[in-house]
Design a protein around this motif. Structure first.
Motif, PDB file in Angstrom:
ATOM      1  N   ILE B 147       0.841  -1.210   0.000  1.00  0.00           N
ATOM      2  CA  ILE B 147       0.000   0.000   0.000  1.00  0.00           C
ATOM      3  C   ILE B 147       0.872   1.256   0.000  1.00  0.00           C
ATOM      4  N   SER B 166       7.640   3.915   5.035  1.00  0.00           N
ATOM      5  CA  SER B 166       7.351   2.558   5.493  1.00  0.00           C
ATOM      6  C   SER B 166       7.816   2.295   6.908  1.00  0.00           C
ATOM      7  N   PRO B 168       7.930   3.863   9.967  1.00  0.00           N
ATOM      8  CA  PRO B 168       7.037   3.957  11.132  1.00  0.00           C
ATOM      9  C   PRO B 168       5.892   2.952  11.094  1.00  0.00           C
ATOM     10  N   ILE B 169       5.429   2.612   9.876  1.00  0.00           N
ATOM     11  CA  ILE B 169       4.314   1.665   9.765  1.00  0.00           C
ATOM     12  C   ILE B 169       4.788   0.262  10.120  1.00  0.00           C
ATOM     13  N   LEU B 171       7.360  -0.483  12.054  1.00  0.00           N
ATOM     14  CA  LEU B 171       8.081  -0.555  13.331  1.00  0.00           C
ATOM     15  C   LEU B 171       7.480  -1.539  14.344  1.00  0.00           C
ATOM     16  N   PRO B 172       6.151  -1.494  14.605  1.00  0.00           N
ATOM     17  CA  PRO B 172       5.620  -2.466  15.576  1.00  0.00           C
ATOM     18  C   PRO B 172       5.845  -3.906  15.138  1.00  0.00           C
ATOM     19  N   LEU B 175       9.701  -4.757  15.588  1.00  0.00           N
ATOM     20  CA  LEU B 175      10.049  -4.936  17.003  1.00  0.00           C
ATOM     21  C   LEU B 175       9.599  -6.300  17.502  1.00  0.00           C
ATOM     22  N   THR B 176       8.394  -6.723  17.057  1.00  0.00           N
ATOM     23  CA  THR B 176       7.867  -7.989  17.560  1.00  0.00           C
ATOM     24  C   THR B 176       8.542  -9.189  16.896  1.00  0.00           C
ATOM     25  N   GLU B 196       3.406 -12.562  21.494  1.00  0.00           N
ATOM     26  CA  GLU B 196       4.058 -11.946  20.328  1.00  0.00           C
ATOM     27  C   GLU B 196       3.420 -12.430  19.031  1.00  0.00           C
ATOM     28  N   ILE B 199       0.257 -10.636  18.458  1.00  0.00           N
ATOM     29  CA  ILE B 199       0.461  -9.263  17.981  1.00  0.00           C
ATOM     30  C   ILE B 199       0.718  -9.255  16.480  1.00  0.00           C
ATOM     31  N   CYS B 202      -2.449 -10.031  14.576  1.00  0.00           N
ATOM     32  CA  CYS B 202      -3.359  -8.872  14.549  1.00  0.00           C
ATOM     33  C   CYS B 202      -2.858  -7.822  13.571  1.00  0.00           C
ATOM     34  N   TYR B 203      -1.537  -7.584  13.602  1.00  0.00           N
ATOM     35  CA  TYR B 203      -0.966  -6.591  12.693  1.00  0.00           C
ATOM     36  C   TYR B 203      -1.273  -6.951  11.246  1.00  0.00           C
ATOM     37  N   ILE B 206      -5.015  -6.356  10.493  1.00  0.00           N
ATOM     38  CA  ILE B 206      -5.346  -4.928  10.445  1.00  0.00           C
ATOM     39  C   ILE B 206      -4.804  -4.291   9.173  1.00  0.00           C
ATOM     40  N   MET B 207      -3.540  -4.600   8.847  1.00  0.00           N
ATOM     41  CA  MET B 207      -2.931  -3.960   7.678  1.00  0.00           C
ATOM     42  C   MET B 207      -3.575  -4.431   6.383  1.00  0.00           C
TER      43      MET B 207
END
Lengths: 240, 221
Positions: B147, B166, B168-169, B171-172, B175-176, B196, B199, B202-203, B206-207
């Motif tokens: 996207i 990209s 900041p999008i 990053l979560p 990190l995981t 983890e 998470i 879910c990411y 959502i994305m």
């Protein structure tokens, strides 16, 4: 005019109270704060640091809400509102980062320690930066508004991860994160408010939050109006 | 819709196999990145913590150099208007996402093999956990970067803007998955890593949902 004067009085009072009121072990009068072990005078940061961090996230939320509104109605005024919110947001975000870092040097011993809250404010700063970089690289007005609206919504989708999830899985120093006490990992009192503040400290804290929020909305109204006027003048000068 | 998306994927695959534009550059990029890391390490023994971080650093930057092609090439060749005519936006997004997914998987499998061969401390003790987190992580990277690629294909300064937008999008996610790779290297079982894994899952959901909903606005202008 009345609310501007009262806002001035609120913010003046909060500044004086937040900086000058003494911290004593056992408070007797209303203008004395209780001593919080381990923090001492450092505890006063809460009156100024928390409102800036709060406003940087409120500004991000508003910018996203107006982005959604723009995508629904395609009205360029909404884009100006979203832009004005983000402009203020990045200022408050930088203020929150700097005040936090300076405070952390004195309270925690180093400017930056990748605590979950620090990570999320850093991510917010990156998102704002990327958003402005994206905006400056597109020339057509409609295209710029659409693409930056889409980006701000996508960026907003990552917020729950930073706000609710990261503080729960990473060891942190802020109130509300997991921390190590006596060799065991424990969950400290969750919201910032819960921690050892007494009545008058809480009152000044909330007064400060309210004052800064009103100040933000005032600045935001002036900001988006000035953007709209600038665009109007540009259009007129093109027509002439 | 599915056949059209598949046809679009096949078109991208054939044009990629004929020109080998992305593949050649990507393979070279991976080799360069890994050799730079190896040179800077020298004879030092590095920790598992650092290796699993560096693993995803290489993956992130390789993705950033290769995945933007999907939409940028259409804009450069001037073929995006033809795509507008033949298919609905969601179909186009599905086709491009499929192509990027395959590209991410091929690229990351190469990186994983090279890492396993070249780094002493990159030892996977729980292979099943590694595979699950690897698959979920790759889906997340492909979804977000597709996207963002669509957004930057319409903007100027495409190459520099892509990693900036990209990071900041992603990053979560990064990190995981770094945490998950570390856990699988240490041989933790699924019970230790369930939070983890949830998470990352879910990411991904959502994305994927978000980008399907928003792609319409990016594509129609």
């Amino acid at each position: 005019m009345f609310w501007k004067i009262s806002l001035f009085i609120i913010l003046a009072f909060v500044s004086i109270a937040g900086i000058a009121f003494p911290i004593v072990p056992v408070p007797h009068t209303w203008y004395e704060f209780p001593l919080i072990p381990g923090l001492k005078e450092n505890a006063k940061i809460i009156f100024f640091h928390v409102p800036t961090a709060w406003l940087s996230s409120i500004a991000f939320l508003m910018s996203t809400l107006y982005s959604i509104k723009y995508l629904r109605k395609k009205n360029l005024d909404d884009d100006a509102k979203s832009y004005a919110a983000a402009q203020l947001g990045i200022i408050f975000c930088i203020l929150a980062t700097i005040t936090g870092a300076v405070w952390a040097k004195f309270a925690w011993g180093s400017y930056w320690s990748w605590d979950p809250r620090q990570t999320s404010i850093f991510a917010l700063l990156l998102i704002y930066g990327a958003w402005f970089a994206l905006r400056s690289s597109i020339e057509s007005e409609e295209k710029r508004a659409t693409l930056s609206a889409v980006y701000s919504i996508i960026a907003f989708l990552t917020v729950p991860f930073f706000v609710f999830i990261m503080p729960r899985i990473m060891i942190g120093l802020h109130p509300g994160a997991e921390s190590i006490e006596g060799g065991k990992v424990v969950q400290t009192a969750s919201p910032v408010v819960n921690f050892k503040m007494n009545g008058n400290m809480l009152a000044i804290f909330f007064l400060s939050l309210i004052g800064f929020t009103i100040l933000y909305f005032w600045m935001w109204t002036i900001g988006y109006k000035s953007i709209l006027i600038k665009e109007k003048i540009n259009k007129q000068s093109i027509q002439e | 819709m599915n056949t059209k998306a598949y046809a679009l994927y096949k078109k991208d695959l054939y044009s990629e196999l004929r020109t080998r534009y992305a593949i050649n550059a990507l393979v070279m990029f991976i080799i360069v990145a890994i050799s730079v890391i190896l040179f800077s390490i020298g004879n030092e023994k590095i920790s598992q913590n650092l290796t699993s971080g560096l693993f995803w650093v290489v993956i992130f930057f390789s993705a950033m150099s290769g995945l933007a092609r999907a939409f940028v090439s259409e804009e450069e060749r001037g073929t995006s208007l033809t795509l507008h005519l033949i298919a609905a936006p969601s179909t186009i997004f599905s086709g491009k996402l499929l192509f990027n997914l395959i590209l991410v998987f091929c690229m990351n499998i190469i990186i994983a093999i090279l890492y396993a061969a070249l780094f002493d401390s990159f030892v996977i003790n729980n292979f099943a956990l590694f595979v699950v987190s690897f698959i979920l992580g790759n889906i997340g990277i492909a979804a977000s970067s597709t996207i963002i690629a669509a957004i930057i294909s319409k903007a100027g300064a495409k190459g520099t803007l892509y990693p900036v937008l990209s990071f900041p999008i992603l990053l979560p996610l990064i990190l995981t998955v770094v945490q998950l790779t570390l856990l699988s290297n240490q041989g933790a079982n699924f019970g230790d890593a369930k939070f983890e894994l949830a998470i990352v899952f879910c990411y991904d959901v959502i994305m994927l949902t978000g980008s399907y909903l928003l792609f319409d606005f990016v594509w129609k202008d």
